[in-house]
Design an enzyme around this catalytic site. Structure first.
Site, PDB file in Angstrom:
ATOM      1  N   ASP A 132       0.714  -1.213  -0.057  1.00 25.01           N
ATOM      2  CA  ASP A 132      -0.091   0.008   0.039  1.00 25.01           C
ATOM      3  C   ASP A 132       0.762   1.212  -0.140  1.00 25.01           C
ATOM      4  OD1 ASP A 132      -2.691   1.308   0.322  1.00 25.01           O
ATOM      5  OD2 ASP A 132      -1.667   2.211   2.140  1.00 25.01           O
ATOM      6  N   HIS A 174      -3.351  -1.825  -3.723  1.00 22.14           N
ATOM      7  CA  HIS A 174      -3.405  -0.452  -3.852  1.00 22.14           C
ATOM      8  C   HIS A 174      -3.379  -0.040  -5.249  1.00 22.14           C
ATOM      9  CE1 HIS A 174      -2.053   3.914  -3.075  1.00 22.14           C
ATOM     10  NE2 HIS A 174      -1.507   3.497  -4.392  1.00 22.14           N
ATOM     11  N   ASP A 176      -7.962   4.486   6.528  1.00 20.36           N
ATOM     12  CA  ASP A 176      -6.618   4.770   5.929  1.00 20.36           C
ATOM     13  C   ASP A 176      -6.108   6.240   6.818  1.00 20.36           C
ATOM     14  OD1 ASP A 176      -4.364   5.192   4.173  1.00 20.36           O
ATOM     15  OD2 ASP A 176      -5.835   5.907   2.444  1.00 20.36           O
TER      16      ASP A 176
END
Length: 436
Positions: free
Chosen positions: A160, A187, A313
């Protein structure tokens, strides 16, 4: 021992949404009943002291599980560390967090997996599960030793922050991850299409004179990875979905039986690119905020189950970094302490999504998909619990935040609806917004 009386219990794992009495003893959920008498509770307590909590008007649900948290340790402790991040987590209602691997150095070895896990245990707040990288050094070339890292405590694998641009490397990752039983988290961002873009390409980016990132930068990789997961029969999880096209691709893939789950971030459900200004660096995120149509598709996808989870996130940065001009400021929002309240206020209260679905997406589904503790209040389950007061209000001020990240769009605003008590393994770690 705890006795929560007349509390509205939300536990989608049991299809339960009703007023109940709940007993917690020995670190576990002991009993859930329509009503309990004091004599009955005293007999169960067997001489142990009982603290009674009046839960009327409040919600009790399984502790939230955030599968996408950036704790920055090791290497960027000025932005966040595992202690400050796990403290911020329980203040926001999260009893379990998965720590992303794009630290400095990146988490690409068993030793670093064990370091993050042990730092989480030392912190003593939320359960901290490290995610390892998919490739060594996050270079997208050579796979890490997945089996060894799983033995060290890796919860999943993700590069990510970077897309795995080489499709053959991604295919191999999905194949090898099957041997561990763990997920590959993608991602989805084609670096050639994204280029040096600063926000979503569209009317807003043209108005601001900023280079835009096309929606296709995400959706072409979503399509690629769904096809690879279908071919390999691998376990795929798609991070921070943000476009209409991605939602449609996932919906169709699930209909074909592809083993895929997806997450959406609160900021993509609440904001859109029209709200960006040249000085609004706090809303500069990756993937970038999309259009109104994107936002509506994400809400619809979350409501109908196409999107399985909500994930913060959480991406803390220093104030100096976010104070730079828009093209130079880093992407990311610090959100662990405000995410649940923001979703409550902006989505649940207006009737866009039910609280039951929010808890399912932020607790039950993550626990099941990532095979983690939590996600249920069934008697005998570990007591990772949140007592939520929908009427509690708080001004989000720098002095009250425990995260080192102050880059929240809600700074100096009043939010309503907060966790007022949080238990981890039956131990009270937050009371009336104060950490214990």
């Amino acid at each position: 021992m705890w006795w929560l009386k007349d509390v509205w219990v939300i536990d989608p794992s049991q299809k339960l949404s009703a007023s109940r009495d709940v007993l917690v003893k020995g670190g576990k959920v002991l009993e859930i009943s329509a009503s309990m008498m004091e004599e009955e509770v005293s007999a169960i307590a067997q001489g142990e002291s009982v603290e009674v909590i009046n839960g009327k008007g409040k919600y009790l649900f399984p502790g939230l599980i955030d599968v996408h948290t950036h704790l920055r340790e090791p290497g960027q402790e000025d932005k966040e560390d595992i202690l400050s991040g796990s403290r911020a987590a329980v203040r926001g209602g999260f009893t379990t967090i998965l720590a992303m691997a794009n630290t400095q150095p990146v988490i690409d070895s068993r030793a670093l997996i064990e370091f993050v896990r042990m730092q989480g245990e030392r912190a003593g707040y939320a359960h901290v599960h490290p995610i390892g990288t998919v490739t060594k050094g996050m270079q997208g070339i050579e796979l890490v030793e997945m089996a060894n890292m799983k033995e060290g405590g890796a919860a999943a694998f993700s590069d990510d922050g970077k897309n795995i641009q080489n499709a053959e490397v991604m295919r191999l990752a999905l194949e090898y991850a099957k041997l561990t039983g763990l997920l590959i988290i993608s991602h989805c961002e084609d670096k050639d299409l994204a280029g040096e873009g600063q926000m979503r390409r569209g009317v807003a980016s043209a108005r601001m004179g900023l280079k835009g990132i096309p929606a296709s930068a995400e959706s072409v990789i979503v399509a690629r990875d769904l096809l690879l997961a279908e071919e390999t029969k691998g376990k795929l999880h798609l991070a921070h979905i943000s476009t209409v096209e991605s939602v449609d691709l996932i919906r169709r893939a699930k209909a074909r039986g592809v083993d895929v789950t997806a997450e959406v971030n609160p900021h993509h459900l609440i904001f859109c690119d029209e709200q960006l200004g040249i000085t609004e660096t706090v809303l500069k995120v990756n993937p970038p905020l999309g259009s109104r149509a994107d936002r509506e598709a994400l809400i619809e996808g979350l409501c109908d189950g196409t999107i399985d989870m909500i994930a913060t996130d959480h991406a803390p940065h220093t104030q100096a970094e976010k104070a730079r001009p828009f093209p130079e400021a880093p992407f990311g929002i610090a959100s662990l302490e405000t995410a649940l309240s923001a979703v409550w206020q902006h989505l649940v209260v207006p009737g866009r999504i039910s609280m039951d679905r929010v808890i399912e997406a932020w607790s039950v589904s993550p626990a099941q998909r990532f095979e983690l503790q939590g996600g249920s209040l069934v008697p005998g389950a570990p007591a990772d619990l949140v007592l939520f007061d929908p009427d509690f209000t708080e001004v989000i001020e720098p002095a009250t935040l425990v995260s080192k990240g102050r880059n929240t769009p809600f700074l100096n605003e009043t939010l309503q609806g907060f966790p007022v008590m949080v238990w981890v393994d039956g131990r009270l770690v937050q009371r009336n917004r104060i950490l214990l």
